[in-house]
Design a protein around this motif. Structure first.
Motif, mmCIF file in Angstrom:
data_model
loop_
_atom_site.group_PDB
_atom_site.id
_atom_site.type_symbol
_atom_site.label_atom_id
_atom_site.label_comp_id
_atom_site.label_asym_id
_atom_site.label_seq_id
_atom_site.Cartn_x
_atom_site.Cartn_y
_atom_site.Cartn_z
ATOM 1 N N ASP A 99 0.858 -0.614 0.027
ATOM 2 C CA ASP A 99 -0.064 0.495 -0.029
ATOM 3 C C ASP A 99 0.787 0.846 0.144
ATOM 4 O O ASP A 99 0.051 2.630 -1.021
ATOM 5 N N VAL A 100 1.881 1.633 0.948
ATOM 6 C CA VAL A 100 3.274 2.285 0.903
ATOM 7 C C VAL A 100 3.398 2.647 -0.771
ATOM 8 O O VAL A 100 3.457 3.666 -0.913
ATOM 9 N N LEU A 101 3.909 1.380 -1.361
ATOM 10 C CA LEU A 101 4.372 1.145 -2.563
ATOM 11 C C LEU A 101 3.129 2.162 -3.377
ATOM 12 O O LEU A 101 3.706 3.106 -4.532
ATOM 13 N N SER A 102 2.716 1.417 -3.786
ATOM 14 C CA SER A 102 1.420 2.075 -4.411
ATOM 15 C C SER A 102 1.141 3.526 -4.455
ATOM 16 O O SER A 102 0.626 4.362 -5.280
ATOM 17 N N SER A 103 0.931 3.980 -2.727
ATOM 18 C CA SER A 103 0.730 5.653 -2.489
ATOM 19 C C SER A 103 1.464 6.207 -3.767
ATOM 20 O O SER A 103 1.307 7.444 -3.644
ATOM 21 N N ILE A 104 3.226 5.822 -3.446
ATOM 22 C CA ILE A 104 3.604 7.321 -4.750
ATOM 23 C C ILE A 104 3.738 6.758 -5.781
ATOM 24 O O ILE A 104 4.740 6.740 -6.671
ATOM 25 N N GLY A 105 2.964 5.452 -6.223
ATOM 26 C CA GLY A 105 2.656 5.994 -7.567
ATOM 27 C C GLY A 105 4.194 4.049 -8.260
ATOM 28 O O GLY A 105 4.314 4.160 -9.443
ATOM 29 N N VAL A 106 4.264 3.433 -7.044
ATOM 30 C CA VAL A 106 5.583 2.522 -7.603
ATOM 31 C C VAL A 106 4.897 1.238 -7.505
ATOM 32 O O VAL A 106 3.721 1.134 -6.728
ATOM 33 N N ASN A 107 5.252 0.459 -8.652
ATOM 34 C CA ASN A 107 3.930 -1.475 -8.635
ATOM 35 C C ASN A 107 4.954 -2.380 -6.782
ATOM 36 O O ASN A 107 6.144 -2.032 -7.373
ATOM 37 N N PRO A 108 4.452 -2.564 -6.663
ATOM 38 C CA PRO A 108 4.844 -2.920 -5.535
ATOM 39 C C PRO A 108 5.438 -4.386 -6.118
ATOM 40 O O PRO A 108 6.516 -5.071 -5.609
ATOM 41 N N ALA A 109 5.147 -4.917 -7.119
ATOM 42 C CA ALA A 109 5.058 -6.374 -8.009
ATOM 43 C C ALA A 109 6.574 -6.390 -8.335
ATOM 44 O O ALA A 109 7.521 -7.072 -8.030
ATOM 45 N N LEU A 110 7.405 -4.540 -7.974
ATOM 46 C CA LEU A 110 9.038 -4.553 -9.032
ATOM 47 C C LEU A 110 9.938 -4.448 -7.599
ATOM 48 O O LEU A 110 10.729 -4.513 -7.692
ATOM 49 N N PHE A 111 8.662 -4.991 -6.315
ATOM 50 C CA PHE A 111 9.664 -4.516 -5.299
ATOM 51 C C PHE A 111 9.607 -5.722 -3.838
ATOM 52 O O PHE A 111 10.136 -5.711 -3.250
ATOM 53 N N GLN A 112 8.861 -7.121 -4.777
ATOM 54 C CA GLN A 112 8.556 -8.165 -3.607
ATOM 55 C C GLN A 112 10.328 -8.691 -3.427
ATOM 56 O O GLN A 112 10.663 -9.309 -1.966
ATOM 57 N N ASP A 113 11.234 -9.024 -3.830
ATOM 58 C CA ASP A 113 12.446 -9.459 -3.545
ATOM 59 C C ASP A 113 12.887 -8.376 -2.091
ATOM 60 O O ASP A 113 13.419 -9.053 -0.778
ATOM 61 N N GLN A 114 12.995 -7.344 -2.743
ATOM 62 C CA GLN A 114 13.466 -6.447 -0.974
ATOM 63 C C GLN A 114 12.681 -6.159 -0.098
ATOM 64 O O GLN A 114 13.313 -5.809 0.942
ATOM 65 N N ILE A 115 11.307 -6.990 -0.253
ATOM 66 C CA ILE A 115 10.140 -6.176 0.646
ATOM 67 C C ILE A 115 10.706 -7.896 1.450
ATOM 68 O O ILE A 115 10.512 -8.455 2.756
ATOM 69 N N THR A 116 11.239 -8.831 0.853
ATOM 70 C CA THR A 116 10.780 -10.686 1.427
ATOM 71 C C THR A 116 12.139 -9.676 2.110
ATOM 72 O O THR A 116 12.467 -10.432 3.884
ATOM 73 N N GLY A 117 13.172 -9.644 1.523
ATOM 74 C CA GLY A 117 14.453 -8.705 2.899
ATOM 75 C C GLY A 117 14.175 -8.031 3.987
ATOM 76 O O GLY A 117 14.833 -8.054 4.742
ATOM 77 N N LEU A 118 12.971 -7.441 3.656
ATOM 78 C CA LEU A 118 12.194 -6.748 5.284
ATOM 79 C C LEU A 118 12.230 -7.615 6.055
ATOM 80 O O LEU A 118 12.481 -6.392 7.562
ATOM 81 N N MET A 119 10.806 -8.451 5.299
ATOM 82 C CA MET A 119 10.666 -9.238 5.919
ATOM 83 C C MET A 119 11.967 -10.227 7.613
ATOM 84 O O MET A 119 11.208 -10.163 8.605
ATOM 85 N N GLN A 120 12.580 -10.081 6.288
ATOM 86 C CA GLN A 120 14.254 -11.160 7.255
ATOM 87 C C GLN A 120 14.445 -9.989 8.070
ATOM 88 O O GLN A 120 14.735 -10.607 8.564
ATOM 89 N N GLY A 121 15.025 -8.682 8.073
ATOM 90 C CA GLY A 121 15.204 -8.262 8.640
ATOM 91 C C GLY A 121 13.980 -7.482 9.840
ATOM 92 O O GLY A 121 14.897 -6.773 10.575
ATOM 93 N N GLU A 122 12.464 -7.725 9.717
ATOM 94 C CA GLU A 122 12.295 -7.366 10.301
ATOM 95 C C GLU A 122 11.892 -6.452 10.881
ATOM 96 O O GLU A 122 11.690 -5.409 12.115
ATOM 97 N N VAL A 123 11.591 -5.412 9.435
ATOM 98 C CA VAL A 123 11.731 -3.847 9.457
ATOM 99 C C VAL A 123 10.147 -4.033 9.851
ATOM 100 O O VAL A 123 9.060 -4.391 8.613
ATOM 101 N N MET A 124 9.956 -2.932 10.454
ATOM 102 C CA MET A 124 7.555 -3.128 11.077
ATOM 103 C C MET A 124 7.298 -2.101 9.691
ATOM 104 O O MET A 124 7.633 -1.478 8.975
#
Length: 277
Positions: A81-106
């Motif tokens: 939702d955050v990425l969509s709110s600035i006009g960015v397609n979240p599908a392009l960031f799934q690898d980074q998001i997985t990394g953030l989940m692993q880093g427990e970035v809230m």
């Protein structure tokens, strides 16, 4: 009893856990329908070979979960939702998001991180964007590339904030035609330089350095040129030797040309520029 995905019990689970993939929920249901043991049902889901596909990054090396599966899905949706709110397609960031989940970035930290990058870099001048991209190894100046560079889970919020500040100061220098190493810019940021201060300093330097450089040559100064490093030392770091040198050159020029020139002074009374009458 024979179980089917059309069973009311499975449908009830879908309503209770709407963000859980159906295949994962079915594994849960097969155990829960027999025992009504939620802990055992979730343990079976987590032991399934497909778990990493359903919830990428949620298992630690020890096999523990970072988030409950419902919370996991909620966090990832918040990221999207955050990425969509600035006009960015979240599908392009799934690898980074997985990394953030692993880093427990809230999710709230993620929103702050993306907001900072967007406000301070993506919406900034091309010089600031270019400095950020060049110094931090980011390919291209698209919004997606700049945001992706900030979503490295190994970069903490403090480090990211420092990178943004360095890019702002370095970019302001470049905007006025000055090239500073990242090490020098880091010293300026550590010394309290902000984007606003950088804008003022480098605009002033753009005007005054050519004048001071001419004066250094005209009056046979021991160091017969005057550059951005010397200006920074005098103006920002208040180096007494460089301030004295500037005052001496201005004084010599005023003595030579008298009333035809005037010297501007800063708040401390030190000479900071020469303007023709």
């Amino acid at each position: 009893m024979a179980l089917a995905r059309t069973d009311q019990g499975f449908k009830d689970l879908q309503l209770k856990h709407p963000t859980i993939p159906d295949d994962a929920l079915w594994v849960y249901y097969e155990v829960w329908a027999d025992s009504e043991d939620e802990a055992a049902a979730w343990a079976t889901v987590r032991a399934d070979a497909r778990y990493e596909t359903w919830f990428p990054g949620n298992l630690t090396d020890e096999g523990e979960v970072r988030y409950s599966e419902d919370r996991y899905s909620g966090v990832r949706q918040s990221y999207d939702d955050v990425l969509s709110s600035i006009g960015v397609n979240p599908a392009l960031f799934q690898d980074q998001i997985t990394g953030l989940m692993q880093g427990e970035v809230m999710d709230d930290e993620f929103a702050t991180r993306v907001g900072e990058v967007y406000d301070r870099i993506v919406s900034a001048s091309d010089s600031i964007k270019q400095y950020y991209a060049t110094e931090y190894g980011i390919e291209g100046l698209t919004t997606e590339a700049l945001i992706a560079g900030a979503l490295d889970s190994s970069i903490g919020s403090d480090v990211l904030s420092g990178q943004l500040s360095i890019a702002e100061v370095g970019g302001e220098a470049a905007e006025s035609g000055f090239s500073l190493s990242i090490g020098r810019v880091d010293e300026l940021v550590e010394g309290g330089m902000t984007r606003g201060k950088a804008n003022d300093l480098f605009q002033e330097a753009e005007t005054l350095i050519p004048i001071l450089d001419v004066l250094a040559k005209r009056h046979h100064d021991p160091d017969d040129d005057f550059d951005i490093e010397e200006f920074i030392a005098a103006d920002f770091f208040k180096d007494p030797a460089q301030n004295l040198r500037m005052r001496r050159m201005m004084s010599q020029e005023r003595s030579l040309f008298g009333a035809r020139s005037t010297a501007a002074r800063d708040r401390t009374g030190a000479m900071t520029g020469l303007l023709a009458d």
